[in-house]
Write a protein that holds these residues in place. Structure first.
Motif, short mmCIF file in Angstrom:
data_model
loop_
_atom_site.label_atom_id
_atom_site.label_comp_id
_atom_site.label_asym_id
_atom_site.label_seq_id
_atom_site.Cartn_x
_atom_site.Cartn_y
_atom_site.Cartn_z
N ILE A 391 22.40 35.82 44.62
CA ILE A 391 22.88 35.80 46.00
C ILE A 391 22.53 34.47 46.65
CG2 ILE A 391 22.48 36.78 48.30
CD1 ILE A 391 22.21 39.52 46.93
N THR A 392 21.30 34.01 46.45
CA THR A 392 20.82 32.79 47.09
C THR A 392 21.62 31.57 46.66
OG1 THR A 392 18.60 33.73 47.14
CG2 THR A 392 18.78 31.36 47.50
N PHE A 393 22.00 31.53 45.38
CA PHE A 393 22.74 30.38 44.87
C PHE A 393 24.26 30.56 44.96
CE2 PHE A 393 18.68 29.92 42.44
CZ PHE A 393 18.27 28.73 43.05
N GLY A 394 24.70 31.67 45.55
CA GLY A 394 26.13 31.89 45.76
C GLY A 394 26.91 32.09 44.48
N LYS A 418 29.37 42.82 48.75
CA LYS A 418 30.65 42.26 48.28
C LYS A 418 30.48 40.91 47.59
CE LYS A 418 32.81 45.60 50.62
NZ LYS A 418 33.51 46.72 49.97
N VAL A 419 29.46 40.81 46.73
CA VAL A 419 29.18 39.54 46.04
C VAL A 419 29.34 39.67 44.53
CG1 VAL A 419 27.71 38.58 47.85
CG2 VAL A 419 26.69 40.03 46.08
N GLY A 420 30.03 40.71 44.08
CA GLY A 420 30.22 40.88 42.65
C GLY A 420 30.85 42.22 42.32
N PHE A 421 30.82 42.56 41.03
CA PHE A 421 31.46 43.75 40.51
C PHE A 421 30.46 44.63 39.78
CE2 PHE A 421 34.48 40.18 40.32
CZ PHE A 421 35.38 40.61 41.29
N ASP A 422 30.67 45.93 39.85
CA ASP A 422 29.78 46.91 39.25
C ASP A 422 30.42 47.46 37.97
OD1 ASP A 422 27.89 48.81 38.71
OD2 ASP A 422 28.08 49.90 40.60
N MET A 423 29.79 47.17 36.83
CA MET A 423 30.33 47.59 35.54
C MET A 423 29.44 48.66 34.91
SD MET A 423 31.41 45.06 32.35
CE MET A 423 29.79 45.10 31.58
N LYS A 424 28.73 49.41 35.70
CA LYS A 424 27.74 50.34 35.15
C LYS A 424 28.39 51.41 34.28
CE LYS A 424 25.62 52.01 38.78
NZ LYS A 424 26.02 51.49 40.09
N ASP A 425 27.61 51.87 33.31
CA ASP A 425 27.96 53.01 32.46
C ASP A 425 29.01 52.71 31.38
OD1 ASP A 425 26.14 54.49 33.93
OD2 ASP A 425 27.67 55.25 35.30
N THR A 426 29.40 51.45 31.22
CA THR A 426 30.32 51.11 30.14
C THR A 426 30.12 49.68 29.72
OG1 THR A 426 32.65 51.02 29.50
CG2 THR A 426 32.14 50.43 31.75
N CYS A 427 30.32 49.41 28.42
CA CYS A 427 30.24 48.01 27.96
C CYS A 427 31.15 47.79 26.76
CB CYS A 427 28.80 47.60 27.65
SG CYS A 427 28.08 48.40 26.20
N ASP A 428 32.29 48.47 26.72
CA ASP A 428 33.22 48.19 25.62
C ASP A 428 33.83 46.81 25.82
OD1 ASP A 428 36.19 48.59 26.84
OD2 ASP A 428 34.76 49.97 27.78
N ARG A 429 34.27 46.21 24.75
CA ARG A 429 34.68 44.81 24.77
C ARG A 429 35.84 44.52 25.72
NH1 ARG A 429 35.80 44.36 18.43
NH2 ARG A 429 33.94 45.68 18.54
N SER A 430 36.77 45.46 25.83
CA SER A 430 37.91 45.22 26.72
C SER A 430 37.47 45.23 28.18
CB SER A 430 39.00 46.27 26.48
OG SER A 430 38.52 47.58 26.75
N THR A 431 36.53 46.11 28.53
CA THR A 431 36.02 46.14 29.90
C THR A 431 35.24 44.87 30.21
OG1 THR A 431 35.87 48.56 29.85
CG2 THR A 431 34.57 47.42 31.51
N VAL A 432 34.39 44.45 29.26
CA VAL A 432 33.63 43.22 29.46
C VAL A 432 34.59 42.05 29.67
CG1 VAL A 432 32.04 41.57 28.39
CG2 VAL A 432 31.65 44.04 28.15
N GLU A 433 35.61 41.94 28.82
CA GLU A 433 36.58 40.85 28.95
C GLU A 433 37.26 40.88 30.31
OE1 GLU A 433 40.83 39.33 27.03
OE2 GLU A 433 39.68 40.92 26.01
N LYS A 434 37.66 42.06 30.75
CA LYS A 434 38.34 42.19 32.04
C LYS A 434 37.46 41.71 33.18
CE LYS A 434 40.17 45.60 35.30
NZ LYS A 434 39.27 45.12 36.38
N PHE A 435 36.21 42.17 33.21
CA PHE A 435 35.33 41.80 34.31
C PHE A 435 34.99 40.31 34.27
CE2 PHE A 435 34.56 46.35 34.98
CZ PHE A 435 34.51 46.40 36.37
#
Length: 493
Positions: A391-394, A418-435
């Motif tokens: 947050i401090t470094f934007g 509102k400084v990012g996205f929440d990807m909790k509870d999943t880490c499949d490769r397509s989701t990681v790529e999307k985020f």
């Protein structure tokens, strides 16, 4: 750097000469984990050198004491902080205990049973009586010791104000049937409405990870007890800033007579001193690699000092990063992968792609990385130190939380700040790529305004007249008042 035990003996004798006996003496006791030690050691450095000129006794466990002294330049540290001494107590675990991943909870119970009497003995043996004790909120046995010895105690919660507030509602969550949170029951997105100030924010999946435990589980009971004991302290310190969590800080002021919000602490410490709080050897070679990258082009990836991944999770993240096509700098600790007995099972295609546009190190100077012009996003475990630094470094975040407060932080990042996205509870490769693509390009403009705004507020808070500046000054003045009052009482005896 020599034998740490010999240095410790030398240091203690040397410090007696440098201690200013008419200055306040503050004893600082962190929970024995990197994420807790870091902000508390930064506060100790601040009180010793920058803000107060106090005498500081920083109490690590024997295990972490040795790790720290092996890593720091001891001569330079002693010269820069002549009135800061390190002392240690046992943590009750064997030297072979990993003290990471799920097994870190063993420290909850061993420190309370073994470290408590050792801490009391240490306090009694000090050459200068402590003015006060600043104790981690999960080391509240220090409050028992302080009460017995008549020493004021301030509790330091190394979580956000929001998560601290939630912990004060664990029993209410139990009464309302929200605990235990059962994954896979189809109701993980049900809103939590019983915590004032967070009625329309939290879902069941956003509660701290301990909320998956049964109410009578020893770990759940540990947190309930620790949180309750905190209220016996004279004040609460938080590594946050007023403007980020104003409503929740106001709620906490209904529990504690004084709340000192003094963060972001890492901005108050000079650059050469920041890395003195790490228990892990830094690999600074990555900075040279970053220097060769385009501005805002690199995704920084780090899951902190405690989280562990399975080999399958490692591969899913790796494929997601590679498939995104973005340059990445990834911190992979030697103990990050819990079942890493087959390290050669990394596909050649991942190795080749990483050579082309990736950099992997075992540990890194995080603040230097997040402040680097080449970094445009941060895939993080959502530990509070990492969240606040980002947050401090934007730097916008992709949050993948696993334990303790991280679920709460990730929800706040996406929904409150509102400084990012929440990807909790999943880490499949397509989701990681999307985020990764979302944070680095497609939806970047949506969160840029908030990241810039909150970074500005963070920096404003620590400048003269800012909220954290004022609170730090008040903390110093209050400790001096305690010191003067004690001296006056002794003079009247």
């Amino acid at each position: 750097m020599g034998n740490p035990e010999n240095y410790f003996q030398f240091q203690q004798e040397d410090k007696k000469e440098h201690f200013t006996m008419d200055a306040p003496h503050v004893v600082v006791l962190p929970f024995p984990a990197q994420g807790h030690i870091k902000p508390m050691l930064m506060l100790a450095q601040l009180l010793c050198h920058g803000a107060g000129g106090f005498n500081i006794t920083f109490v690590n466990t024997d295990h972490n004491h040795s790790r720290l002294l092996n890593l720091i330049d001891q001569t330079a540290f002693s010269r820069r902080f002549p009135t800061l001494q390190f002392m240690s107590i046992p943590d009750g675990l064997s030297p072979e205990h990993p003290r990471t991943g799920p097994s870190i909870v063993d420290l909850f119970f061993s420190t309370n049973s073994v470290s408590k009497p050792e801490f009391r003995n240490l306090i009694v043996s000090l050459s200068q009586e402590p003015t006060c004790i600043i104790a981690d909120g999960t080391m509240s046995f220090a409050i028992d010791v302080a009460d017995e010895l008549g020493i004021p105690v301030i509790t330091f919660r190394t979580y956000s104000a929001t998560c601290t507030w939630i912990y004060f509602h664990l029993q209410k969550l139990i009464r309302n049937g929200e605990i235990p949170v059962v994954e896979g029951n189809g109701d993980m997105d049900k809103q939590i409405s019983c915590i004032p100030g967070l009625e329309n924010i939290l879902r069941r999946r956003d509660l701290p990870s301990i909320c998956k435990l049964e109410p009578d589980d020893p770990i759940m009971q540990f947190y309930i007890t620790q949180t309750s004991k905190m209220t016996r302290a004279s004040a609460l310190i938080l590594n946050t800033f007023q403007e980020l969590e104003t409503p929740i800080i106001s709620h906490l002021q209904s529990i504690f007579p004084t709340v000192y919000t003094i963060g972001p602490l890492h901005t108050l410490i000079d650059s050469p001193s920041k890395n003195l709080s790490s228990l892990i050897q830094m690999d600074e070679s990555c900075i040279k690699w970053l220097d060769s990258q385009h501005p805002k082009s690199v995704l920084y990836v780090s899951f902190g000092s405690v989280i562990v991944l399975s080999h399958d999770q490692l591969l899913e993240f790796w494929y997601g990063l590679v498939n995104s096509g973005k340059p990445f700098l990834w911190v992979i600790r030697p103990d990050l992968v819990v079942d890493n007995n087959e390290p050669n099972k990394i596909p050649d295609e991942l190795k080749m792609a990483t050579k082309e546009r990736g950099c992997i190190v075992s540990w890194a100077p995080q603040e230097d990385i997040l402040s680097h012009q080449a970094v445009g996003g941060f895939l993080t475990h959502s530990g509070w130190n990492s969240t606040l630094e980002s947050i401090t470094f934007g730097v916008p975040m992709i949050c993948w939380p696993m334990i303790t407060d991280q679920q709460v932080n990730s929800r706040c990042v996406s929904e409150l700040w509102k400084v990012g996205f929440d990807m909790k509870d999943t880490c499949d490769r397509s989701t990681v790529e999307k985020f990764v693509r979302d944070v680095m390009e497609d939806r970047r403009q949506e969160i840029m305004e908030s990241t810039v705004k909150n970074a500005r507020l963070a920096h404003d808070s620590i400048h003269e007249g800012g909220s954290s500046y004022r609170n730090t000054k008040k903390l110093v003045q209050d400790i001096i008042s305690i010191h003067l009052s004690k001296n006056a009482s002794k003079g009247n005896e």
